[in-house]
Structures are given as C-alpha cells and as structure tokens.
Design a protein around this motif. Structure first.
Motif, PDB file in Angstrom:
ATOM      1  N   VAL A  28     -12.562 -10.642   6.759  1.00 27.64           N
ATOM      2  CA  VAL A  28     -11.202 -10.631   7.304  1.00 27.64           C
ATOM      3  C   VAL A  28     -10.216 -11.144   6.253  1.00 27.64           C
ATOM      4  O   VAL A  28      -9.118 -10.593   6.092  1.00 27.64           O
ATOM      5  CB  VAL A  28     -11.121 -11.463   8.609  1.00 27.64           C
ATOM      6  CG1 VAL A  28      -9.683 -11.672   9.044  1.00 27.64           C
ATOM      7  CG2 VAL A  28     -11.923 -10.779   9.712  1.00 27.64           C
ATOM      8  N   GLU A  29     -10.594 -12.168   5.508  1.00 27.28           N
ATOM      9  CA  GLU A  29      -9.730 -12.718   4.459  1.00 27.28           C
ATOM     10  C   GLU A  29      -9.450 -11.671   3.374  1.00 27.28           C
ATOM     11  O   GLU A  29      -8.309 -11.499   2.936  1.00 27.28           O
ATOM     12  CB  GLU A  29     -10.378 -13.962   3.847  1.00 27.28           C
ATOM     13  CG  GLU A  29      -9.494 -14.716   2.888  1.00 27.28           C
ATOM     14  CD  GLU A  29      -8.286 -15.362   3.553  1.00 27.28           C
ATOM     15  OE1 GLU A  29      -7.238 -15.429   2.889  1.00 27.28           O
ATOM     16  OE2 GLU A  29      -8.382 -15.789   4.712  1.00 27.28           O
ATOM     17  N   LYS A  30     -10.482 -10.953   2.960  1.00 27.48           N
ATOM     18  CA  LYS A  30     -10.319  -9.920   1.930  1.00 27.48           C
ATOM     19  C   LYS A  30      -9.434  -8.782   2.446  1.00 27.48           C
ATOM     20  O   LYS A  30      -8.552  -8.300   1.736  1.00 27.48           O
ATOM     21  CB  LYS A  30     -11.691  -9.384   1.513  1.00 27.48           C
ATOM     22  CG  LYS A  30     -11.654  -8.445   0.354  1.00 27.48           C
ATOM     23  CD  LYS A  30     -11.351  -9.170  -0.927  1.00 27.48           C
ATOM     24  CE  LYS A  30     -11.684  -8.319  -2.118  1.00 27.48           C
ATOM     25  NZ  LYS A  30     -11.545  -9.024  -3.362  1.00 27.48           N
ATOM     26  N   GLU A  35      -3.980  -6.043   2.805  1.00 22.56           N
ATOM     27  CA  GLU A  35      -2.835  -5.718   3.659  1.00 22.56           C
ATOM     28  C   GLU A  35      -1.564  -6.395   3.156  1.00 22.56           C
ATOM     29  O   GLU A  35      -0.485  -5.794   3.166  1.00 22.56           O
ATOM     30  CB  GLU A  35      -3.130  -6.107   5.108  1.00 22.56           C
ATOM     31  CG  GLU A  35      -4.152  -5.207   5.766  1.00 22.56           C
ATOM     32  CD  GLU A  35      -4.522  -5.647   7.174  1.00 22.56           C
ATOM     33  OE1 GLU A  35      -4.892  -4.762   7.964  1.00 22.56           O
ATOM     34  OE2 GLU A  35      -4.445  -6.856   7.489  1.00 22.56           O
ATOM     35  N   ASP A  36      -1.680  -7.641   2.689  1.00 20.01           N
ATOM     36  CA  ASP A  36      -0.524  -8.348   2.132  1.00 20.01           C
ATOM     37  C   ASP A  36       0.011  -7.616   0.902  1.00 20.01           C
ATOM     38  O   ASP A  36       1.222  -7.423   0.756  1.00 20.01           O
ATOM     39  CB  ASP A  36      -0.885  -9.790   1.754  1.00 20.01           C
ATOM     40  CG  ASP A  36      -1.126 -10.683   2.963  1.00 20.01           C
ATOM     41  OD1 ASP A  36      -0.758 -10.284   4.088  1.00 20.01           O
ATOM     42  OD2 ASP A  36      -1.693 -11.780   2.772  1.00 20.01           O
ATOM     43  N   LEU A  37      -0.886  -7.216   0.010  1.00 18.01           N
ATOM     44  CA  LEU A  37      -0.467  -6.483  -1.188  1.00 18.01           C
ATOM     45  C   LEU A  37       0.232  -5.180  -0.820  1.00 18.01           C
ATOM     46  O   LEU A  37       1.247  -4.816  -1.413  1.00 18.01           O
ATOM     47  CB  LEU A  37      -1.675  -6.194  -2.085  1.00 18.01           C
ATOM     48  CG  LEU A  37      -2.276  -7.389  -2.804  1.00 18.01           C
ATOM     49  CD1 LEU A  37      -3.593  -6.996  -3.469  1.00 18.01           C
ATOM     50  CD2 LEU A  37      -1.306  -7.944  -3.833  1.00 18.01           C
ATOM     51  N   GLU A  38      -0.305  -4.482   0.174  1.00 20.61           N
ATOM     52  CA  GLU A  38       0.300  -3.222   0.597  1.00 20.61           C
ATOM     53  C   GLU A  38       1.697  -3.454   1.171  1.00 20.61           C
ATOM     54  O   GLU A  38       2.645  -2.737   0.845  1.00 20.61           O
ATOM     55  CB  GLU A  38      -0.591  -2.523   1.616  1.00 20.61           C
ATOM     56  CG  GLU A  38      -0.125  -1.119   1.941  1.00 20.61           C
ATOM     57  CD  GLU A  38      -1.154  -0.341   2.742  1.00 20.61           C
ATOM     58  OE1 GLU A  38      -1.125   0.885   2.650  1.00 20.61           O
ATOM     59  OE2 GLU A  38      -1.967  -0.962   3.450  1.00 20.61           O
ATOM     60  N   GLU A  39       1.852  -4.477   2.006  1.00 20.34           N
ATOM     61  CA  GLU A  39       3.160  -4.797   2.583  1.00 20.34           C
ATOM     62  C   GLU A  39       4.182  -5.159   1.509  1.00 20.34           C
ATOM     63  O   GLU A  39       5.366  -4.867   1.640  1.00 20.34           O
ATOM     64  CB  GLU A  39       3.038  -5.959   3.573  1.00 20.34           C
ATOM     65  CG  GLU A  39       2.444  -5.574   4.903  1.00 20.34           C
ATOM     66  CD  GLU A  39       2.280  -6.774   5.833  1.00 20.34           C
ATOM     67  OE1 GLU A  39       2.479  -7.928   5.391  1.00 20.34           O
ATOM     68  OE2 GLU A  39       1.945  -6.551   7.006  1.00 20.34           O
ATOM     69  N   GLN A  40       3.737  -5.800   0.433  1.00 30.91           N
ATOM     70  CA  GLN A  40       4.620  -6.225  -0.651  1.00 30.91           C
ATOM     71  C   GLN A  40       4.876  -5.104  -1.658  1.00 30.91           C
ATOM     72  O   GLN A  40       5.607  -5.288  -2.628  1.00 30.91           O
ATOM     73  CB  GLN A  40       4.009  -7.425  -1.379  1.00 30.91           C
ATOM     74  CG  GLN A  40       3.861  -8.655  -0.514  1.00 30.91           C
ATOM     75  CD  GLN A  40       2.933  -9.684  -1.147  1.00 30.91           C
ATOM     76  OE1 GLN A  40       2.640  -9.645  -2.335  1.00 30.91           O
ATOM     77  NE2 GLN A  40       2.463 -10.622  -0.338  1.00 30.91           N
ATOM     78  N   GLY A  41       4.267  -3.942  -1.439  1.00 25.38           N
ATOM     79  CA  GLY A  41       4.434  -2.828  -2.365  1.00 25.38           C
ATOM     80  C   GLY A  41       3.707  -3.034  -3.682  1.00 25.38           C
ATOM     81  O   GLY A  41       4.064  -2.448  -4.697  1.00 25.38           O
ATOM     82  N   LYS A  42       2.664  -3.853  -3.675  1.00 26.15           N
ATOM     83  CA  LYS A  42       1.934  -4.170  -4.902  1.00 26.15           C
ATOM     84  C   LYS A  42       0.563  -3.513  -4.978  1.00 26.15           C
ATOM     85  O   LYS A  42      -0.187  -3.763  -5.909  1.00 26.15           O
ATOM     86  CB  LYS A  42       1.756  -5.690  -5.025  1.00 26.15           C
ATOM     87  CG  LYS A  42       3.058  -6.434  -5.194  1.00 26.15           C
ATOM     88  CD  LYS A  42       2.813  -7.926  -5.309  1.00 26.15           C
ATOM     89  CE  LYS A  42       4.101  -8.686  -5.488  1.00 26.15           C
ATOM     90  NZ  LYS A  42       3.873 -10.136  -5.544  1.00 26.15           N
ATOM     91  N   LEU A  43       0.253  -2.679  -4.019  1.00 26.82           N
ATOM     92  CA  LEU A  43      -1.042  -2.003  -4.016  1.00 26.82           C
ATOM     93  C   LEU A  43      -0.828  -0.570  -4.494  1.00 26.82           C
ATOM     94  O   LEU A  43      -0.222   0.242  -3.801  1.00 26.82           O
ATOM     95  CB  LEU A  43      -1.653  -2.020  -2.614  1.00 26.82           C
ATOM     96  CG  LEU A  43      -3.073  -1.503  -2.481  1.00 26.82           C
ATOM     97  CD1 LEU A  43      -4.037  -2.365  -3.300  1.00 26.82           C
ATOM     98  CD2 LEU A  43      -3.504  -1.507  -1.025  1.00 26.82           C
ATOM     99  N   LEU A  44      -1.283  -0.274  -5.698  1.00 29.95           N
ATOM    100  CA  LEU A  44      -1.109   1.056  -6.266  1.00 29.95           C
ATOM    101  C   LEU A  44      -2.168   2.005  -5.722  1.00 29.95           C
ATOM    102  O   LEU A  44      -3.352   1.676  -5.710  1.00 29.95           O
ATOM    103  CB  LEU A  44      -1.223   1.008  -7.787  1.00 29.95           C
ATOM    104  CG  LEU A  44      -0.128   0.260  -8.520  1.00 29.95           C
ATOM    105  CD1 LEU A  44      -0.431   0.210 -10.008  1.00 29.95           C
ATOM    106  CD2 LEU A  44       1.217   0.907  -8.282  1.00 29.95           C
TER     107      LEU A  44
END
Length: 127
Positions: A28-30, A35-44
């Motif tokens: 769940v932590e991973k 999900e946090d990276l995606e929300e911040q626009g940092k997941l390419l």
C-alpha cells in the motif's frame, strides 16, 4: 538507484497475475508513492518503448501522403539533443526502418505518429 520490485509474475500456470511475499502495508505504501507522483505530474509515462512498432503519417515532397511503419530504437523520456544541419533539436523517440530513420517528440504522438495502423489510417483520411 534501481527499481526494487514488490510483485512477481506467477509462473505456475495455474493462476495468472502477480503475487508478493511482502506485507500489505509495504504494498500500500509503494502504491501510494506512485499515486502521489502521478498527482504531482512527476510520473513519466512514455507513449512507447524500445522495440515497439509505431506508424508515422508523412507527406514527402511532391508525393502522396503515406504511412511508414517504424520500429522504435530508443526512448529518451527527458529528451535528448541532436545537431541537425547546424540546429539543435530535442527529441524523445528514435525510430527506423530498413531505409530511413526519424526522431520524434512525445507531442507528435496522436498528430503524425500513432501506436496502431488503424489510428494512422484514420489520420491519413483526414488530410
């Protein structure tokens, strides 16, 4: 720092999907991190990967528009620079055929570069 997988593909053939020896809290932590990276626009999420087939709709000089099926050689998610005729250009995807090569930007996808032949055919009809 490389990726440490928490999941593994099932190899038994009895069930499909993934399994993990890790505790639910770790998983769940991973997931939350991603999900946090995606929300911040940092997941390419590149539109393709090396080895994929892409379809380039091009209009050669003095010729009919055509679709060129190409094999992706490499993907540069953050962009790479090449010197072309004295001008620096940024590109993300390098693709080639037996007779040509091309460099594309991610924003070319859905405009002149497509992931399926059907999408390319539809774009060609709109020209």
């Amino acid at each position: 720092m490389g990726l440490t997988r928490l999941t593994h593909k099932r190899e038994s053939g009895m069930k499909s999907g993934y399994w993990s020896p890790n505790r639910k809290e770790e998983l769940v932590e991973k997931l939350a991190d991603y999900e946090d990276l995606e929300e911040q626009g940092k997941l390419l999420k590149p539109p393709c990967a090396a080895g994929d087939t892409i379809y380039h709709v091009c209009i050669p000089k003095n010729d009919e528009p055509q679709i060129i099926e190409m094999k992706v050689g490499c993907v540069e998610p953050c962009g790479a620079i090449r010197n072309y005729k004295g001008t620096c250009e940024v590109w993300n995807v390098y693709a080639e055929t037996d007779y040509t090569k091309a460099y594309f930007k991610f924003f070319d996808f859905g405009k002149t570069v497509f992931l399926t032949g059907e999408e390319a055919e539809a774009a060609l009809k709109e020209l």
